[in-house]
Design an enzyme around this catalytic site. Structure first.
Site, PDB file in Angstrom:
ATOM      1  N   TYR A 194      10.611  10.510  -5.615  1.00  0.00           N
ATOM      2  CA  TYR A 194      10.514  10.541  -4.159  1.00  0.00           C
ATOM      3  C   TYR A 194      11.826  11.025  -3.552  1.00  0.00           C
ATOM      4  O   TYR A 194      12.883  10.412  -3.750  1.00  0.00           O
ATOM      5  CB  TYR A 194      10.145   9.162  -3.592  1.00  0.00           C
ATOM      6  CG  TYR A 194       8.803   8.616  -4.050  1.00  0.00           C
ATOM      7  CD1 TYR A 194       7.910   9.384  -4.809  1.00  0.00           C
ATOM      8  CD2 TYR A 194       8.406   7.326  -3.724  1.00  0.00           C
ATOM      9  CE1 TYR A 194       6.680   8.885  -5.219  1.00  0.00           C
ATOM     10  CE2 TYR A 194       7.171   6.819  -4.129  1.00  0.00           C
ATOM     11  CZ  TYR A 194       6.318   7.608  -4.885  1.00  0.00           C
ATOM     12  OH  TYR A 194       5.105   7.106  -5.293  1.00  0.00           O
TER      13      TYR A 194
ATOM     14  N   HIS B 183       5.175   7.169 -14.368  1.00  0.00           N
ATOM     15  CA  HIS B 183       4.558   7.684 -13.125  1.00  0.00           C
ATOM     16  C   HIS B 183       3.237   8.428 -13.388  1.00  0.00           C
ATOM     17  O   HIS B 183       2.275   8.275 -12.643  1.00  0.00           O
ATOM     18  CB  HIS B 183       5.563   8.595 -12.419  1.00  0.00           C
ATOM     19  CG  HIS B 183       5.341   8.737 -10.954  1.00  0.00           C
ATOM     20  ND1 HIS B 183       6.371   8.881 -10.058  1.00  0.00           N
ATOM     21  CD2 HIS B 183       4.212   8.763 -10.200  1.00  0.00           C
ATOM     22  CE1 HIS B 183       5.879   8.988  -8.826  1.00  0.00           C
ATOM     23  NE2 HIS B 183       4.575   8.928  -8.893  1.00  0.00           N
TER      24      HIS B 183
HETATM   25  N1  LIG Z   1       1.902   6.483  -8.261  1.00  0.00           N
HETATM   26  C1  LIG Z   1       1.647   7.591  -7.583  1.00  0.00           C
HETATM   27  O1  LIG Z   1       1.399   8.678  -8.165  1.00  0.00           O
HETATM   28  C2  LIG Z   1       1.623   7.545  -6.087  1.00  0.00           C
HETATM   29  C3  LIG Z   1       1.094   8.626  -5.361  1.00  0.00           C
HETATM   30  C4  LIG Z   1       1.081   8.530  -3.969  1.00  0.00           C
HETATM   31  C5  LIG Z   1       1.583   7.400  -3.337  1.00  0.00           C
HETATM   32  N2  LIG Z   1       2.132   6.364  -4.071  1.00  0.00           N
HETATM   33  C6  LIG Z   1       2.711   5.174  -3.408  1.00  0.00           C
HETATM   34  O2  LIG Z   1       1.734   4.646  -2.509  1.00  0.00           O
HETATM   35  C7  LIG Z   1       2.292   4.569  -1.197  1.00  0.00           C
HETATM   36  C8  LIG Z   1       1.206   4.729  -0.149  1.00  0.00           C
HETATM   37  O3  LIG Z   1       0.636   6.033  -0.178  1.00  0.00           O
HETATM   38  P1  LIG Z   1       0.949   7.132   0.942  1.00  0.00           P
HETATM   39  O4  LIG Z   1       2.247   6.816   1.588  1.00  0.00           O
HETATM   40  O5  LIG Z   1       0.853   8.484   0.314  1.00  0.00           O
HETATM   41  O6  LIG Z   1      -0.280   7.021   1.944  1.00  0.00           O
HETATM   42  P2  LIG Z   1      -0.868   5.857   2.890  1.00  0.00           P
HETATM   43  O7  LIG Z   1      -0.048   4.612   2.779  1.00  0.00           O
HETATM   44  O8  LIG Z   1      -2.331   5.798   2.631  1.00  0.00           O
HETATM   45  O9  LIG Z   1      -0.695   6.495   4.346  1.00  0.00           O
HETATM   46  C9  LIG Z   1       0.549   6.662   4.960  1.00  0.00           C
HETATM   47  C10 LIG Z   1       0.296   7.224   6.352  1.00  0.00           C
HETATM   48  O10 LIG Z   1      -0.454   6.289   7.117  1.00  0.00           O
HETATM   49  C11 LIG Z   1       0.219   5.987   8.327  1.00  0.00           C
HETATM   50  N3  LIG Z   1       0.034   4.543   8.569  1.00  0.00           N
HETATM   51  C12 LIG Z   1       0.544   3.508   7.844  1.00  0.00           C
HETATM   52  N4  LIG Z   1       0.138   2.328   8.326  1.00  0.00           N
HETATM   53  C13 LIG Z   1      -0.645   2.612   9.399  1.00  0.00           C
HETATM   54  C14 LIG Z   1      -1.329   1.793  10.332  1.00  0.00           C
HETATM   55  N5  LIG Z   1      -1.316   0.456  10.250  1.00  0.00           N
HETATM   56  N6  LIG Z   1      -2.019   2.417  11.319  1.00  0.00           N
HETATM   57  C15 LIG Z   1      -2.042   3.762  11.423  1.00  0.00           C
HETATM   58  N7  LIG Z   1      -1.406   4.589  10.557  1.00  0.00           N
HETATM   59  C16 LIG Z   1      -0.713   4.017   9.562  1.00  0.00           C
HETATM   60  C17 LIG Z   1       1.685   6.322   8.099  1.00  0.00           C
HETATM   61  O11 LIG Z   1       2.267   6.678   9.348  1.00  0.00           O
HETATM   62  P3  LIG Z   1       3.792   6.358   9.760  1.00  0.00           P
HETATM   63  O12 LIG Z   1       4.654   6.534   8.531  1.00  0.00           O
HETATM   64  O13 LIG Z   1       4.055   7.322  10.848  1.00  0.00           O
HETATM   65  O14 LIG Z   1       3.853   4.922  10.245  1.00  0.00           O
HETATM   66  C18 LIG Z   1       1.565   7.499   7.149  1.00  0.00           C
HETATM   67  O15 LIG Z   1       1.321   8.703   7.863  1.00  0.00           O
HETATM   68  C19 LIG Z   1       3.350   5.675  -1.195  1.00  0.00           C
HETATM   69  O16 LIG Z   1       4.247   5.569  -0.115  1.00  0.00           O
HETATM   70  C20 LIG Z   1       3.960   5.482  -2.568  1.00  0.00           C
HETATM   71  O17 LIG Z   1       4.865   4.382  -2.581  1.00  0.00           O
HETATM   72  C21 LIG Z   1       2.131   6.424  -5.436  1.00  0.00           C
END
Ligand SMILES: NC(=O)c1ccc[n+]([C@@H]2O[C@H](COP(=O)([O-])OP(=O)(O)OC[C@H]3O[C@@H](n4cnc5c(N)ncnc54)[C@H](OP(=O)(O)O)[C@@H]3O)[C@@H](O)[C@H]2O)c1
Length: 273
Positions: free
Chosen positions: A58, A117
């Site tokens: 990241y 990962h």
């Molecule tokens: N292991 C892997 O391969 C892998 C892959 C992808 C992700 N991950 C992990 O999983 C985490 C979550 O996935 P992600 O960040 O891709 O997607 P996500 O959590 O599904 O979505 C994040 C988005 O949703 C918005 N959001 C968050 N809470 C909200 C709420 N209560 N109401 C409205 N909008 C909201 C955020 O906006 P704002 O930021 O503007 O608040 C951001 O644009 C990652 O950050 C990472 O740590 C792991």
């Protein structure tokens, strides 16, 4: 905050933690929003989301640096810090070096959980998992696990371990992506592996859903909170939405201390299958 046991470790972790993809940059570092990222992680921790998920990938390491700065005011023992080694670094020595670099950027001596990962078919899993066990032996991580592994790959990884268990498989799981319910989720329940659901909000898509908003309204909650609550209603599932908007952070922290009723869980499940 609702807590769940991590794998079969006896350790309890928050059902909703903090995601850090796009904190500190995307594929490459972007220091211009470090303040926002630090404030977001601190606010989340203060609200009880004490599990923080990050990775060496990241922002090319900068997300770990932002997390390192954010956690400085807190007691280390109150936090559960997860990082991940990228598939380019899965040879034995490379795993050990990658973990050292992550610890340095985070400013800590020991991770709580270290994950592979993604699988890398070019490198024998036995070699990678031996290095993961060595990190536990050296006190560099308490627990180990995998991410983006299917049933065959988790089974193989588990079979490589001598003194530890796979405690977690971190995979995509949300109302729009429910593939894991066929095989992987039941396998993980049976084998006491916690599923860390990533993309819990489909990267923000889920929050616009009118149907979910309607269900959430019955409880004084939002669509996002209903989506997260549905996820963690599965016994071995925890999650970590990423948010920098303070209102989103508050909502996410408030997504776990209540429960959708069975009839609403069923309505949601049948609507999105
Ligand atoms: N292991 C892997 O391969 C892998 C892959 C992808 C992700 N991950 C992990 O999983 C985490 C979550 O996935 P992600 O960040 O891709 O997607 P996500 O959590 O599904 O979505 C994040 C988005 O949703 C918005 N959001 C968050 N809470 C909200 C709420 N209560 N109401 C409205 N909008 C909201 C955020 O906006 P704002 O930021 O503007 O608040 C951001 O644009 C990652 O950050 C990472 O740590 C792991």
């Amino acid at each position: 905050m609702k807590y769940k046991q991590l794998g079969d470790t006896g350790v309890e972790v928050p059902a909703v933690g903090i995601g850090t993809w796009e904190i500190g940059g995307g594929i490459s570092p972007d220091t211009s929003k470090d303040g926002e990222g630090i404030r977001a992680v601190r606010k989340g921790v203060e609200l009880g989301m004490t599990l923080i998920d990050t990775a060496e990938k990241y922002a090319d390491g900068h997300a770990e640096e932002v997390v390192g700065e954010a956690i400085r005011p807190f007691s280390r023992s109150d936090l559960f810090i997860v990082s991940k080694v990228w598939p380019d670094h899965l040879k034995y020595d490379e795993v050990l070096k990658a973990a050292e670099r992550s610890l340095g950027r985070l400013g800590i001596d020991c991770l709580d959980l270290y994950l592979v990962h993604h699988p890398n078919p070019e490198i024998p899993l036995e070699e990678t998992m031996a290095a993961m066990e060595e990190l536990v032996r050296q006190g560099k991580t308490r627990y180990i696990g995998v991410s983006n592994f299917d049933v065959a790959q988790v089974t193989e990884a588990a079979g490589c371990l001598k003194n530890n268990r796979i405690t977690v498989n971190q995979v995509p799981y949300n109302l729009m992506q429910r593939d894991i319910e066929k095989e992987l989720l039941p396998y993980c329940v049976e084998n006491h592996i916690t599923v860390m659901a990533y993309w819990p909000l489909s990267r923000g898509e889920m929050v616009k859903d009118e149907f979910l908003a309607g269900i959430g309204k019955k409880y004084g909650k939002t669509a996002a909170q209903a989506a997260v609550n549905w996820l963690i209603s599965h016994e071995n599932v925890i999650t970590m939405p990423k948010a920098v908007n303070p209102e989103h952070i508050e909502q996410n922290a408030g997504a776990a201390d209540w429960e959708l009723r069975d009839e609403d869980l069923e309505l949601i499940s049948s609507r999105f299958q």
